[in-house]
Design a protein around this motif. Structure first.
Motif, PDB file in Angstrom:
ATOM      1  N   VAL A 144       0.811  -1.066  -0.069  1.00  0.00           N
ATOM      2  CA  VAL A 144       0.149  -0.015  -0.056  1.00  0.00           C
ATOM      3  C   VAL A 144       0.813   1.319   0.161  1.00  0.00           C
ATOM      4  CG1 VAL A 144      -0.152   0.030   2.430  1.00  0.00           C
ATOM      5  CG2 VAL A 144      -2.075   1.124   1.089  1.00  0.00           C
ATOM      6  N   SER A 145       0.188   2.330  -0.586  1.00  0.00           N
ATOM      7  CA  SER A 145       1.233   3.684  -0.547  1.00  0.00           C
ATOM      8  C   SER A 145       0.268   4.554   0.108  1.00  0.00           C
ATOM      9  CB  SER A 145       1.221   3.958  -2.119  1.00  0.00           C
ATOM     10  OG  SER A 145       2.278   3.131  -2.618  1.00  0.00           O
ATOM     11  N   VAL A 146       1.021   5.409   0.887  1.00  0.00           N
ATOM     12  CA  VAL A 146       0.272   6.569   1.769  1.00  0.00           C
ATOM     13  C   VAL A 146       1.085   7.903   1.323  1.00  0.00           C
ATOM     14  CG1 VAL A 146      -0.188   7.126   3.937  1.00  0.00           C
ATOM     15  CG2 VAL A 146      -0.507   4.651   3.704  1.00  0.00           C
ATOM     16  N   GLU A 147       0.291   8.715   0.919  1.00  0.00           N
ATOM     17  CA  GLU A 147       0.899  10.066   0.598  1.00  0.00           C
ATOM     18  C   GLU A 147       0.729  10.868   2.019  1.00  0.00           C
ATOM     19  OE1 GLU A 147       0.824  13.610  -2.382  1.00  0.00           O
ATOM     20  OE2 GLU A 147      -0.102  12.187  -2.832  1.00  0.00           O
ATOM     21  N   VAL A 148       1.584  11.464   2.440  1.00  0.00           N
ATOM     22  CA  VAL A 148       1.582  12.397   3.319  1.00  0.00           C
ATOM     23  C   VAL A 148       2.109  13.855   3.331  1.00  0.00           C
ATOM     24  CG1 VAL A 148       1.715  10.581   5.271  1.00  0.00           C
ATOM     25  CG2 VAL A 148       3.780  11.624   4.590  1.00  0.00           C
ATOM     26  N   ALA A 149       1.869  14.647   4.023  1.00  0.00           N
ATOM     27  CA  ALA A 149       1.977  15.908   3.724  1.00  0.00           C
ATOM     28  C   ALA A 149       3.589  16.316   4.077  1.00  0.00           C
ATOM     29  CB  ALA A 149       1.391  17.059   4.516  1.00  0.00           C
ATOM     30  N   ASP A 150       4.283  15.417   4.663  1.00  0.00           N
ATOM     31  CA  ASP A 150       5.550  15.655   5.245  1.00  0.00           C
ATOM     32  C   ASP A 150       6.261  14.281   5.197  1.00  0.00           C
ATOM     33  OD1 ASP A 150       8.141  16.368   6.331  1.00  0.00           O
ATOM     34  OD2 ASP A 150       7.605  17.801   7.554  1.00  0.00           O
ATOM     35  N   VAL A 151       6.943  13.774   4.324  1.00  0.00           N
ATOM     36  CA  VAL A 151       7.474  12.515   4.579  1.00  0.00           C
ATOM     37  C   VAL A 151       8.339  12.225   5.430  1.00  0.00           C
ATOM     38  CG1 VAL A 151       9.115  12.647   2.611  1.00  0.00           C
ATOM     39  CG2 VAL A 151       8.293  10.374   3.011  1.00  0.00           C
ATOM     40  N   ASN A 152       9.476  13.372   5.529  1.00  0.00           N
ATOM     41  CA  ASN A 152      10.428  13.392   6.590  1.00  0.00           C
ATOM     42  C   ASN A 152       9.857  13.429   7.959  1.00  0.00           C
ATOM     43  OD1 ASN A 152      12.463  13.588   4.747  1.00  0.00           O
ATOM     44  ND2 ASN A 152      12.217  15.692   4.465  1.00  0.00           N
ATOM     45  N   ALA A 153       8.902  14.087   8.170  1.00  0.00           N
ATOM     46  CA  ALA A 153       8.062  14.190   9.758  1.00  0.00           C
ATOM     47  C   ALA A 153       7.815  12.837   9.941  1.00  0.00           C
ATOM     48  CB  ALA A 153       7.224  15.153   9.722  1.00  0.00           C
ATOM     49  N   ALA A 154       7.166  12.000   8.780  1.00  0.00           N
ATOM     50  CA  ALA A 154       6.490  10.679   8.958  1.00  0.00           C
ATOM     51  C   ALA A 154       7.632   9.595   9.200  1.00  0.00           C
ATOM     52  CB  ALA A 154       5.767  10.328   7.804  1.00  0.00           C
ATOM     53  N   HIS A 155       8.695   9.873   8.610  1.00  0.00           N
ATOM     54  CA  HIS A 155       9.924   8.862   9.169  1.00  0.00           C
ATOM     55  C   HIS A 155      10.265   9.102  10.178  1.00  0.00           C
ATOM     56  CE1 HIS A 155      14.195   7.881   8.664  1.00  0.00           C
ATOM     57  NE2 HIS A 155      13.633   6.777   7.963  1.00  0.00           N
ATOM     58  N   THR A 156      10.398  10.217  10.730  1.00  0.00           N
ATOM     59  CA  THR A 156      11.050  10.601  12.037  1.00  0.00           C
ATOM     60  C   THR A 156      10.137   9.886  13.047  1.00  0.00           C
ATOM     61  OG1 THR A 156      12.257  12.690  11.466  1.00  0.00           O
ATOM     62  CG2 THR A 156      11.572  12.312  13.741  1.00  0.00           C
ATOM     63  N   ALA A 157       8.869  10.066  12.976  1.00  0.00           N
ATOM     64  CA  ALA A 157       7.871   9.461  13.850  1.00  0.00           C
ATOM     65  C   ALA A 157       7.926   8.110  13.963  1.00  0.00           C
ATOM     66  CB  ALA A 157       6.417   9.929  13.754  1.00  0.00           C
ATOM     67  N   LEU A 158       8.100   7.346  12.923  1.00  0.00           N
ATOM     68  CA  LEU A 158       8.127   6.013  12.851  1.00  0.00           C
ATOM     69  C   LEU A 158       9.263   5.525  13.260  1.00  0.00           C
ATOM     70  CD1 LEU A 158       6.311   5.711   9.476  1.00  0.00           C
ATOM     71  CD2 LEU A 158       5.363   4.477  11.705  1.00  0.00           C
ATOM     72  N   VAL A 159      10.414   6.089  13.227  1.00  0.00           N
ATOM     73  CA  VAL A 159      12.001   5.586  13.691  1.00  0.00           C
ATOM     74  C   VAL A 159      11.817   5.909  15.021  1.00  0.00           C
ATOM     75  CG1 VAL A 159      14.276   5.997  13.744  1.00  0.00           C
ATOM     76  CG2 VAL A 159      12.925   6.159  11.542  1.00  0.00           C
ATOM     77  N   ARG A 160      11.130   6.879  15.638  1.00  0.00           N
ATOM     78  CA  ARG A 160      11.064   7.008  17.058  1.00  0.00           C
ATOM     79  C   ARG A 160      10.271   5.889  17.837  1.00  0.00           C
ATOM     80  NH1 ARG A 160      10.552  13.499  17.260  1.00  0.00           N
ATOM     81  NH2 ARG A 160      12.723  14.046  16.940  1.00  0.00           N
ATOM     82  N   ALA A 161       8.972   5.587  17.009  1.00  0.00           N
ATOM     83  CA  ALA A 161       8.425   4.640  17.518  1.00  0.00           C
ATOM     84  C   ALA A 161       9.056   3.069  17.427  1.00  0.00           C
ATOM     85  CB  ALA A 161       7.159   4.755  16.813  1.00  0.00           C
ATOM     86  N   GLY A 162      10.169   3.005  16.806  1.00  0.00           N
ATOM     87  CA  GLY A 162      10.910   1.683  16.748  1.00  0.00           C
ATOM     88  C   GLY A 162      10.416   0.974  15.515  1.00  0.00           C
ATOM     89  N   ALA A 163       9.743   1.507  14.377  1.00  0.00           N
ATOM     90  CA  ALA A 163       9.332   0.869  13.349  1.00  0.00           C
ATOM     91  C   ALA A 163      10.416   0.580  12.539  1.00  0.00           C
ATOM     92  CB  ALA A 163       8.172   1.772  12.655  1.00  0.00           C
ATOM     93  N   GLU A 164      10.222  -0.652  11.556  1.00  0.00           N
ATOM     94  CA  GLU A 164      11.340  -1.222  11.006  1.00  0.00           C
ATOM     95  C   GLU A 164      11.219  -0.546   9.377  1.00  0.00           C
ATOM     96  OE1 GLU A 164      12.427  -5.161   8.555  1.00  0.00           O
ATOM     97  OE2 GLU A 164      11.013  -5.633   9.953  1.00  0.00           O
ATOM     98  N   ILE A 165      12.208   0.274   9.012  1.00  0.00           N
ATOM     99  CA  ILE A 165      12.305   0.882   7.884  1.00  0.00           C
ATOM    100  C   ILE A 165      12.931  -0.085   6.840  1.00  0.00           C
ATOM    101  CG2 ILE A 165      13.261   3.044   6.759  1.00  0.00           C
ATOM    102  CD1 ILE A 165      11.044   3.454   8.887  1.00  0.00           C
ATOM    103  N   VAL A 166      12.474  -0.499   5.909  1.00  0.00           N
ATOM    104  CA  VAL A 166      12.956  -1.358   5.010  1.00  0.00           C
ATOM    105  C   VAL A 166      13.623  -0.727   3.731  1.00  0.00           C
ATOM    106  CG1 VAL A 166      11.707  -3.455   5.842  1.00  0.00           C
ATOM    107  CG2 VAL A 166      10.898  -1.954   3.913  1.00  0.00           C
ATOM    108  N   TYR A 167      13.312   0.679   3.402  1.00  0.00           N
ATOM    109  CA  TYR A 167      13.884   1.354   2.382  1.00  0.00           C
ATOM    110  C   TYR A 167      13.847   2.776   2.539  1.00  0.00           C
ATOM    111  CZ  TYR A 167      14.139   2.981  -2.440  1.00  0.00           C
ATOM    112  OH  TYR A 167      14.375   3.565  -3.685  1.00  0.00           O
ATOM    113  N   GLY A 168      14.729   3.583   2.156  1.00  0.00           N
ATOM    114  CA  GLY A 168      14.924   4.809   2.175  1.00  0.00           C
ATOM    115  C   GLY A 168      15.019   5.584   3.386  1.00  0.00           C
ATOM    116  N   PRO A 169      14.717   6.926   3.523  1.00  0.00           N
ATOM    117  CA  PRO A 169      14.040   7.574   2.565  1.00  0.00           C
ATOM    118  C   PRO A 169      14.977   7.836   1.295  1.00  0.00           C
ATOM    119  CG  PRO A 169      14.233   8.646   4.755  1.00  0.00           C
ATOM    120  CD  PRO A 169      14.930   7.697   4.834  1.00  0.00           C
TER     121      PRO A 169
END
Length: 125
Positions: free
Chosen positions: A74-99
């Motif tokens: 699935v793709s989710v377009e957000v207003a600020d991809v960098n803010a979304a990345h920061t929030a997910l990293v802080r929450a401990g989510a597994e980033i599998v590609y990028g940014p």
């Protein structure tokens, strides 16, 4: 967090189609065209359809993501991809590609959701 659209990425199965992925893409465009969808993007490996009156109501068909190590569900377009990345990293989510900044004008990253699905989080540049 401001979400702009959510797009399912359906896998394309070319099956016995002698035209392979291109034939499968055309078949999907024709079928969903009967429901009012039109092609809004086609890069060969991914095609996105949307109804003209509701351009954010989209569906994508993908053979494989040719620019990333995995194919997103699935793709989710957000207003600020960098803010979304920061929030997910802080929450401990597994980033599998990028940014990563893609050549077609988006910045995106992939994250694994709690069910193991890959989510493509993006913003247009």
């Amino acid at each position: 967090m401001s979400v702009r659209r959510v797009v399912p990425n359906l896998p394309v199965d070319s099956g016995p189609d002698p035209e392979g992925t291109a034939g499968a893409m055309r078949a999907n465009a024709a079928f969903y065209g009967l429901l009012g969808f039109e092609e809004v993007m086609n890069q060969g490996w991914i095609m996105t359809l949307a109804p003209p009156a509701e351009p954010t109501a989209q569906i994508s068909f993908m053979s494989a993501d040719l620019t990333a190590p995995v194919t997103p569900d699935v793709s989710v377009e957000v207003a600020d991809v960098n803010a979304a990345h920061t929030a997910l990293v802080r929450a401990g989510a597994e980033i599998v590609y990028g940014p990563h900044d893609e050549e077609w004008g988006v910045r995106r990253f992939f994250v694994r959701d709690p069910n193991g699905r890959i989510v493509n989080v993006l913003s247009h540049r």
